[in-house]
Design a protein around this motif. Sequence first.
Motif, short mmCIF file in Angstrom:
data_model
loop_
_atom_site.label_atom_id
_atom_site.label_comp_id
_atom_site.label_asym_id
_atom_site.label_seq_id
_atom_site.Cartn_x
_atom_site.Cartn_y
_atom_site.Cartn_z
N HIS A 63 0.85 -1.19 0.00
CA HIS A 63 0.00 0.00 0.00
C HIS A 63 0.88 1.24 0.00
O HIS A 63 1.90 1.30 0.71
N TYR A 64 0.49 2.23 -0.78
CA TYR A 64 1.32 3.44 -0.95
C TYR A 64 1.57 4.18 0.36
O TYR A 64 2.59 4.83 0.53
N SER A 65 0.66 4.06 1.33
CA SER A 65 0.81 4.79 2.60
C SER A 65 1.98 4.26 3.43
O SER A 65 2.41 4.92 4.38
N LEU A 66 2.51 3.10 3.08
CA LEU A 66 3.64 2.51 3.80
C LEU A 66 4.98 2.90 3.19
O LEU A 66 6.03 2.47 3.67
N LEU A 67 4.94 3.71 2.11
CA LEU A 67 6.16 4.09 1.39
C LEU A 67 6.44 5.58 1.55
O LEU A 67 5.53 6.36 1.79
N SER A 68 7.69 5.94 1.40
CA SER A 68 8.13 7.33 1.52
C SER A 68 9.04 7.69 0.36
O SER A 68 9.84 6.86 -0.09
N GLY A 69 8.94 8.93 -0.09
CA GLY A 69 9.83 9.43 -1.13
C GLY A 69 11.20 9.81 -0.60
O GLY A 69 12.11 10.12 -1.37
N VAL A 70 11.39 9.79 0.72
CA VAL A 70 12.71 10.05 1.31
C VAL A 70 13.60 8.88 0.96
O VAL A 70 13.29 7.73 1.29
N ARG A 71 14.70 9.17 0.30
CA ARG A 71 15.52 8.11 -0.27
C ARG A 71 16.56 7.56 0.69
O ARG A 71 17.25 8.30 1.39
N HIS A 72 16.67 6.25 0.69
CA HIS A 72 17.69 5.53 1.43
C HIS A 72 18.32 4.50 0.49
O HIS A 72 17.71 4.12 -0.51
N VAL A 73 19.51 4.05 0.83
CA VAL A 73 20.22 3.05 0.04
C VAL A 73 20.77 1.98 0.97
O VAL A 73 20.87 2.19 2.18
N ILE A 74 21.14 0.84 0.39
CA ILE A 74 21.79 -0.23 1.14
C ILE A 74 23.23 -0.32 0.66
O ILE A 74 23.50 -0.32 -0.54
N VAL A 75 24.14 -0.40 1.61
CA VAL A 75 25.56 -0.54 1.30
C VAL A 75 25.80 -1.97 0.80
O VAL A 75 25.45 -2.94 1.48
N ASP A 76 26.41 -2.09 -0.38
CA ASP A 76 26.64 -3.38 -1.03
C ASP A 76 28.09 -3.86 -0.93
O ASP A 76 28.47 -4.81 -1.60
N LYS A 77 28.89 -3.21 -0.10
CA LYS A 77 30.31 -3.58 0.04
C LYS A 77 30.67 -3.50 1.52
O LYS A 77 30.37 -2.51 2.18
N TRP B 135 22.94 -0.01 -3.35
CA TRP B 135 21.71 -0.43 -4.01
C TRP B 135 20.62 0.54 -3.58
O TRP B 135 20.47 0.81 -2.39
N GLY B 136 19.89 1.07 -4.55
CA GLY B 136 18.82 2.00 -4.26
C GLY B 136 18.98 3.32 -5.00
O GLY B 136 18.24 4.26 -4.78
N VAL B 137 19.95 3.38 -5.88
CA VAL B 137 20.19 4.56 -6.69
C VAL B 137 20.55 4.09 -8.10
O VAL B 137 21.25 3.09 -8.26
N LYS B 138 20.03 4.77 -9.11
CA LYS B 138 20.31 4.39 -10.50
C LYS B 138 21.72 4.82 -10.88
O LYS B 138 22.20 5.86 -10.41
#
Length: 166
Positions: free
Chosen positions: A91-105, A157-160
């Motif tokens: 559901h869209y109410s559980l999401l936020s446009g505030v961006r976070h990423v996961i460290v892959d290294k 991961w989480g950024v193009k």
Amino acid sequence: MNRTLRIVAAALCGLFLTQGATAQDRGPVTNLPLPRFVSVKAAEANVRRGPGLTHRIDWVFKRRNMPVEITAEYGHWRRIRDRDGAGGWIHYSLLSGVRHVIVDKDMLAMHVRPEADTAITARLELGVIAKLENCTPDWCRLRAGGYRGWVPKDTLWGVKPDEIRD
């Protein structure tokens, strides 16, 4: 009759063309780009098999700020994909446009400036979730655990790859 068939064929052709994924696709509900990254803002968020409360819950996110990629929209529901490629509807109410990423290294060096030969402010473990601030073509500025600094974009991961953020 022949004219009607041509109109239907043209409409179907347009439908199939819009089904193909391109970099310029937009969501039919929000008119925002698809795919796009967002974060889970709830402490717990159900991921369902389909867009609606009647669909089975496949799994539950239990980590706030987890980055996910929105791949489709249907009403108040967003089809998402996580870092491992697992997908579902949320559901869209559980999401936020505030961006976070996961460290892959593991033990990723966080630098003072977007240059490898600058001072290191912290080291981030594999799997750390960090707030995404700015991105140049090759580096992103993050905030995690009270530290701020720059890391190579290809370690996240989480950024193009082509994404620029000011």
